[in-house]
Design a protein around this motif. Structure first.
Motif, PDB file in Angstrom:
ATOM      1  N   ALA A   1       0.875  -1.172   0.000  1.00 27.58           N
ATOM      2  CA  ALA A   1       0.000   0.000   0.000  1.00 27.58           C
ATOM      3  C   ALA A   1       0.911   1.220   0.000  1.00 27.58           C
ATOM      4  CB  ALA A   1      -0.903  -0.008   1.227  1.00 27.58           C
ATOM      5  N   VAL A   2       0.338   2.364  -0.195  1.00 31.29           N
ATOM      6  CA  VAL A   2       1.095   3.617  -0.237  1.00 31.29           C
ATOM      7  C   VAL A   2       0.880   4.356   1.079  1.00 31.29           C
ATOM      8  CG1 VAL A   2       1.287   5.834  -1.416  1.00 31.29           C
ATOM      9  CG2 VAL A   2       0.920   3.756  -2.733  1.00 31.29           C
ATOM     10  N   LEU A   3       1.953   4.856   1.653  1.00 33.96           N
ATOM     11  CA  LEU A   3       1.851   5.614   2.893  1.00 33.96           C
ATOM     12  C   LEU A   3       1.091   6.913   2.662  1.00 33.96           C
ATOM     13  CD1 LEU A   3       5.427   5.274   4.423  1.00 33.96           C
ATOM     14  CD2 LEU A   3       3.291   4.443   5.423  1.00 33.96           C
ATOM     15  N   ALA A   4       0.137   7.196   3.538  1.00 35.03           N
ATOM     16  CA  ALA A   4      -0.605   8.448   3.474  1.00 35.03           C
ATOM     17  C   ALA A   4       0.128   9.549   4.226  1.00 35.03           C
ATOM     18  CB  ALA A   4      -2.010   8.263   4.043  1.00 35.03           C
ATOM     19  N   GLU A   5       1.060   9.157   5.094  1.00 36.28           N
ATOM     20  CA  GLU A   5       1.872  10.124   5.838  1.00 36.28           C
ATOM     21  C   GLU A   5       3.222   9.503   6.154  1.00 36.28           C
ATOM     22  OE1 GLU A   5       0.460  10.059  10.301  1.00 36.28           O
ATOM     23  OE2 GLU A   5      -1.293  10.010   8.958  1.00 36.28           O
ATOM     24  N   ALA A   6       4.178  10.340   6.483  1.00 38.14           N
ATOM     25  CA  ALA A   6       5.551   9.875   6.719  1.00 38.14           C
ATOM     26  C   ALA A   6       5.629   8.996   7.973  1.00 38.14           C
ATOM     27  CB  ALA A   6       6.486  11.066   6.865  1.00 38.14           C
ATOM     28  N   VAL A   7       6.565   8.045   7.942  1.00 36.36           N
ATOM     29  CA  VAL A   7       6.828   7.148   9.073  1.00 36.36           C
ATOM     30  C   VAL A   7       8.330   7.127   9.309  1.00 36.36           C
ATOM     31  CG1 VAL A   7       6.746   4.749   9.861  1.00 36.36           C
ATOM     32  CG2 VAL A   7       4.828   5.691   8.593  1.00 36.36           C
ATOM     33  N   GLU A   8       8.726   7.204  10.558  1.00 29.66           N
ATOM     34  CA  GLU A   8      10.144   7.197  10.922  1.00 29.66           C
ATOM     35  C   GLU A   8      10.641   5.771  11.081  1.00 29.66           C
ATOM     36  OE1 GLU A   8      13.371   9.462  11.221  1.00 29.66           O
ATOM     37  OE2 GLU A   8      11.393  10.388  11.268  1.00 29.66           O
TER      38      GLU A   8
END
Length: 135
Positions: free
Chosen positions: A59-66
């Motif tokens: 899936a595509v990230l909807a927001e950034a993840v660290e």
């Protein structure tokens, strides 16, 4: 095995005693929830004679993840969109006893070890927590 290079759920234990399988889940509720879905539920399906498919997909990230350190991270998430444009957002968490946000999750994200940030729009591996009904 005991201790897995993952967060949450590092202290997971799996053993056999004779013909019996033994799972030792972490004491942290969200970690126990994730480890149950990741390890125990597939084992129960197999023991019941059902296939436990490898249900990872992208899936595509909807927001950034660290990304953080040398462990694989599993983050509870919520999906949106349909088959062709599936997006996933990590669920916010307020601590190790935060079951409210876990209850709203429909998947978890697998974030491989490393450092730096995965940006919104990047692909990520996701697994459903239960049956998926496409809209």
């Amino acid at each position: 095995f005991h201790r897995v290079a993952q967060r949450p759920g590092k202290p997971l234990l799996f053993a056999r005693r004779g013909e019996h399988l033994v799972f030792g889940l972490p004491g942290n509720p969200p970690a126990a929830y994730m480890c149950f879905h990741r390890y125990v539920a597939p084992a129960l399906r197999i023991l019941a004679g059902r296939l436990a498919p490898d249900s990872w997909f992208r899936a595509v990230l909807a927001e950034a993840v660290e990304r953080k350190g040398g462990h694989t991270r599993f983050i509870l998430g919520r999906t949106g969109g349909g088959r062709e444009d599936l997006r996933v957002s990590p669920c916010p968490a307020a601590g190790s006893a935060d079951l409210f946000h876990a209850a709203g999750a429909d998947c978890y994200l697998r974030i491989s070890p490393g450092s730096g940030r995965l940006q919104a729009g990047e692909p990520v591996e996701v697994q459903w927590l239960g049956p998926r009904r496409w809209s």
